[in-house]
Design a protein around this motif. Structure first.
Motif, PDB file in Angstrom:
ATOM      1  N   GLY A 276      -1.447   4.102  -4.657  1.00 42.56           N
ATOM      2  CA  GLY A 276      -1.125   5.232  -5.533  1.00 42.56           C
ATOM      3  C   GLY A 276      -2.303   6.160  -5.735  1.00 42.56           C
ATOM      4  N   TRP A 277      -3.483   5.574  -5.880  1.00 42.46           N
ATOM      5  CA  TRP A 277      -4.698   6.400  -6.042  1.00 42.46           C
ATOM      6  C   TRP A 277      -4.968   7.224  -4.784  1.00 42.46           C
ATOM      7  CZ3 TRP A 277      -9.582   6.211  -3.617  1.00 42.46           C
ATOM      8  CH2 TRP A 277     -10.580   6.972  -4.241  1.00 42.46           C
ATOM      9  N   ILE A 278      -4.866   6.596  -3.618  1.00 40.09           N
ATOM     10  CA  ILE A 278      -5.075   7.308  -2.357  1.00 40.09           C
ATOM     11  C   ILE A 278      -4.055   8.441  -2.195  1.00 40.09           C
ATOM     12  CG2 ILE A 278      -4.933   7.087   0.159  1.00 40.09           C
ATOM     13  CD1 ILE A 278      -7.502   5.985  -0.895  1.00 40.09           C
ATOM     14  N   ALA A 279      -2.788   8.183  -2.541  1.00 42.38           N
ATOM     15  CA  ALA A 279      -1.744   9.201  -2.403  1.00 42.38           C
ATOM     16  C   ALA A 279      -2.036  10.410  -3.282  1.00 42.38           C
ATOM     17  CB  ALA A 279      -0.384   8.598  -2.770  1.00 42.38           C
ATOM     18  N   GLY A 280      -2.518  10.160  -4.492  1.00 41.92           N
ATOM     19  CA  GLY A 280      -2.832  11.274  -5.379  1.00 41.92           C
ATOM     20  C   GLY A 280      -3.997  12.099  -4.882  1.00 41.92           C
ATOM     21  N   VAL A 281      -5.025  11.436  -4.407  1.00 39.55           N
ATOM     22  CA  VAL A 281      -6.206  12.149  -3.909  1.00 39.55           C
ATOM     23  C   VAL A 281      -5.862  12.984  -2.683  1.00 39.55           C
ATOM     24  CG1 VAL A 281      -8.491  11.851  -2.893  1.00 39.55           C
ATOM     25  CG2 VAL A 281      -7.820  10.462  -4.867  1.00 39.55           C
TER      26      VAL A 281
ATOM     27  N   THR B 219      -5.663  14.023  -9.827  1.00 35.43           N
ATOM     28  CA  THR B 219      -6.998  13.609  -9.408  1.00 35.43           C
ATOM     29  C   THR B 219      -7.162  12.101  -9.551  1.00 35.43           C
ATOM     30  OG1 THR B 219      -7.981  13.863 -11.611  1.00 35.43           O
ATOM     31  CG2 THR B 219      -7.898  15.827 -10.190  1.00 35.43           C
ATOM     32  N   GLY B 220      -8.145  11.582  -8.853  1.00 34.13           N
ATOM     33  CA  GLY B 220      -8.420  10.160  -8.953  1.00 34.13           C
ATOM     34  C   GLY B 220      -8.835   9.751 -10.348  1.00 34.13           C
TER      35      GLY B 220
ATOM     36  N   THR C 213       6.449   9.688  -9.244  1.00 34.74           N
ATOM     37  CA  THR C 213       6.157   9.880 -10.672  1.00 34.74           C
ATOM     38  C   THR C 213       5.531  11.242 -10.914  1.00 34.74           C
ATOM     39  OG1 THR C 213       5.787   7.492 -10.881  1.00 34.74           O
ATOM     40  CG2 THR C 213       5.009   8.886 -12.677  1.00 34.74           C
ATOM     41  N   ALA C 214       4.585  11.628 -10.063  1.00 29.53           N
ATOM     42  CA  ALA C 214       3.921  12.923 -10.214  1.00 29.53           C
ATOM     43  C   ALA C 214       4.899  14.082 -10.032  1.00 29.53           C
ATOM     44  CB  ALA C 214       2.777  13.041  -9.215  1.00 29.53           C
ATOM     45  N   LEU C 215       5.800  13.962  -9.073  1.00 29.08           N
ATOM     46  CA  LEU C 215       6.756  15.045  -8.802  1.00 29.08           C
ATOM     47  C   LEU C 215       7.801  15.185  -9.907  1.00 29.08           C
ATOM     48  CD1 LEU C 215       7.291  14.440  -4.976  1.00 29.08           C
ATOM     49  CD2 LEU C 215       6.083  16.362  -6.041  1.00 29.08           C
ATOM     50  N   ASN C 216       8.026  14.117 -10.668  1.00 32.03           N
ATOM     51  CA  ASN C 216       8.999  14.181 -11.757  1.00 32.03           C
ATOM     52  C   ASN C 216       8.376  14.520 -13.107  1.00 32.03           C
ATOM     53  OD1 ASN C 216      11.850  13.267 -10.818  1.00 32.03           O
ATOM     54  ND2 ASN C 216      10.449  11.878  -9.764  1.00 32.03           N
ATOM     55  N   LEU C 217       7.060  14.643 -13.144  1.00 30.72           N
ATOM     56  CA  LEU C 217       6.377  15.022 -14.390  1.00 30.72           C
ATOM     57  C   LEU C 217       5.815  16.434 -14.238  1.00 30.72           C
ATOM     58  CD1 LEU C 217       4.448  11.722 -15.264  1.00 30.72           C
ATOM     59  CD2 LEU C 217       6.590  12.546 -16.242  1.00 30.72           C
ATOM     60  N   GLU C 218       6.702  17.418 -14.317  1.00 33.02           N
ATOM     61  CA  GLU C 218       6.290  18.800 -14.085  1.00 33.02           C
ATOM     62  C   GLU C 218       5.951  19.540 -15.375  1.00 33.02           C
ATOM     63  OE1 GLU C 218       9.494  20.508 -11.931  1.00 33.02           O
ATOM     64  OE2 GLU C 218       8.978  19.496 -10.036  1.00 33.02           O
ATOM     65  N   SER C 219       6.187  18.909 -16.515  1.00 32.52           N
ATOM     66  CA  SER C 219       5.914  19.569 -17.784  1.00 32.52           C
ATOM     67  C   SER C 219       4.411  19.660 -18.039  1.00 32.52           C
ATOM     68  CB  SER C 219       6.584  18.807 -18.937  1.00 32.52           C
ATOM     69  OG  SER C 219       6.199  19.346 -20.180  1.00 32.52           O
TER      70      SER C 219
ATOM     71  N   PHE D  97       0.829  -1.207   0.000  1.00 34.34           N
ATOM     72  CA  PHE D  97       0.000   0.000   0.000  1.00 34.34           C
ATOM     73  C   PHE D  97       0.864   1.259   0.000  1.00 34.34           C
ATOM     74  CE2 PHE D  97      -2.328   3.345   2.217  1.00 34.34           C
ATOM     75  CZ  PHE D  97      -3.491   3.402   1.461  1.00 34.34           C
ATOM     76  N   PHE D  98       1.849   1.312   0.878  1.00 35.93           N
ATOM     77  CA  PHE D  98       2.634   2.539   1.015  1.00 35.93           C
ATOM     78  C   PHE D  98       3.664   2.703  -0.106  1.00 35.93           C
ATOM     79  CE2 PHE D  98       0.951   2.222   5.308  1.00 35.93           C
ATOM     80  CZ  PHE D  98       0.578   3.542   5.535  1.00 35.93           C
ATOM     81  N   ILE D  99       4.239   1.599  -0.591  1.00 41.17           N
ATOM     82  CA  ILE D  99       5.174   1.718  -1.708  1.00 41.17           C
ATOM     83  C   ILE D  99       4.435   2.140  -2.971  1.00 41.17           C
ATOM     84  CG2 ILE D  99       6.737   0.448  -3.217  1.00 41.17           C
ATOM     85  CD1 ILE D  99       7.967   1.098  -0.572  1.00 41.17           C
ATOM     86  N   GLY D 100       3.207   1.654  -3.157  1.00 37.66           N
ATOM     87  CA  GLY D 100       2.406   2.105  -4.295  1.00 37.66           C
ATOM     88  C   GLY D 100       2.162   3.600  -4.241  1.00 37.66           C
ATOM     89  N   GLY D 101       1.889   4.106  -3.044  1.00 38.03           N
ATOM     90  CA  GLY D 101       1.715   5.552  -2.888  1.00 38.03           C
ATOM     91  C   GLY D 101       2.989   6.308  -3.186  1.00 38.03           C
TER      92      GLY D 101
END
Length: 246
Positions: A158-163, A169-170, A61-67, A51-55
């Motif tokens: 990963g979904w929970i971490a994004g939300v 967004t989810g 991934t989100a922090l490295n996709l800033e474009s 659960f936590f590694i998925g987050g």
């Protein structure tokens, strides 16, 4: 030469392991006991870490996709691929090698140094089949369910971490999950899991069965078993990836 001797003894051990068990009732009792010890008792650690590694994977991934030219749906796609291809089958198997491998080596090694295995041999029982075969079958049949659960919980984490973080967004994450889904990747992960499960059961069993000395020797054998099981998982992961994905 010692390594060649160990390899030869390992394969000779496997030849004895897969001989027909002595009594079916005793074998099935041992099998269900090993499923509980090696499988069910590993559920908690696998669920927690998955659960936590998925987050973490989704957040990194989100922090490295800033474009602004890269859609956020790519986060879900990348997290899905990372979790299914490597994290769930390989990383979780290495965790299980540490947890389960040390247990197998210490349990069989203790029987060896206390001469319980010698007593089984005197009674005419195939000790390798009696002790190791239930462990092999329980890991090979149960660990694919553990890895499938790790995949689901990793993607959900990963979904929970994004939300919660607001980085995506989810809905965007789910869109990424649905992009270019290839069922072969699941089969690839399950094939790797079966190979890793076999190594997790047999390599520690070898170190425990052939241990010599007392309790200190059992402790050293447990450490060696975990190290060698991890090394073999990493090496076999490379060759399986080369054969199945290229």
């Amino acid at each position: 030469m010692k390594y060649l001797e160990d390899i030869g003894k390992y394969f000779m051990m496997l030849g004895q392991v897969f001989k027909k068990p002595q009594r079916a009732r005793v074998f099935y009792e041992a099998l269900f006991k090993e499923i509980e010890e090696l499988g069910l008792k590993s559920l908690g650690i696998i669920m927690f870490i998955s659960f936590f590694i998925g987050g973490v994977i989704a957040l990194q991934t989100a922090l490295n996709l800033e474009s602004p030219f890269i859609p956020n749906s790519l986060i879900g796609f990348a997290a899905k691929r990372s979790i299914i291809l490597e994290f769930a089958p390989t990383f979780c198997s290495i965790i299980l090698a540490g947890k389960v491998g040390s247990y197998i080596t210490s349990s069989i090694g203790t029987m060896r140094v206390t001469e319980q295995i010698d007593a089984l041999e005197v009674m005419g029982i195939n000790s390798l089949s009696h002790l190791v075969l239930p462990k092999v079958l329980s890991t090979v049949f149960f660990y694919p369910f553990l890895i499938a659960l790790a995949m689901v919980l990793g993607i959900f984490g990963g979904w929970i971490a994004g939300v919660l973080s607001g980085l995506f967004t989810g809905q965007e994450y789910i869109e990424g999950l649905q992009q270019e889904f290839d069922p072969y990747l699941i089969r690839y992960a399950m094939i790797k899991t079966l190979v890793f499960a076999f190594l997790i059961a047999t390599v520690p069993s070898y170190h425990g069965y052939y241990v010599k000395g007392g309790s200190i020797a059992v402790g050293k054998a447990s450490t060696q078993a975990v190290v060698w099981t991890t090394v073999l998982i990493v090496i076999s992961n490379y060759f399986l990836t080369q054969m199945l994905l290229t």
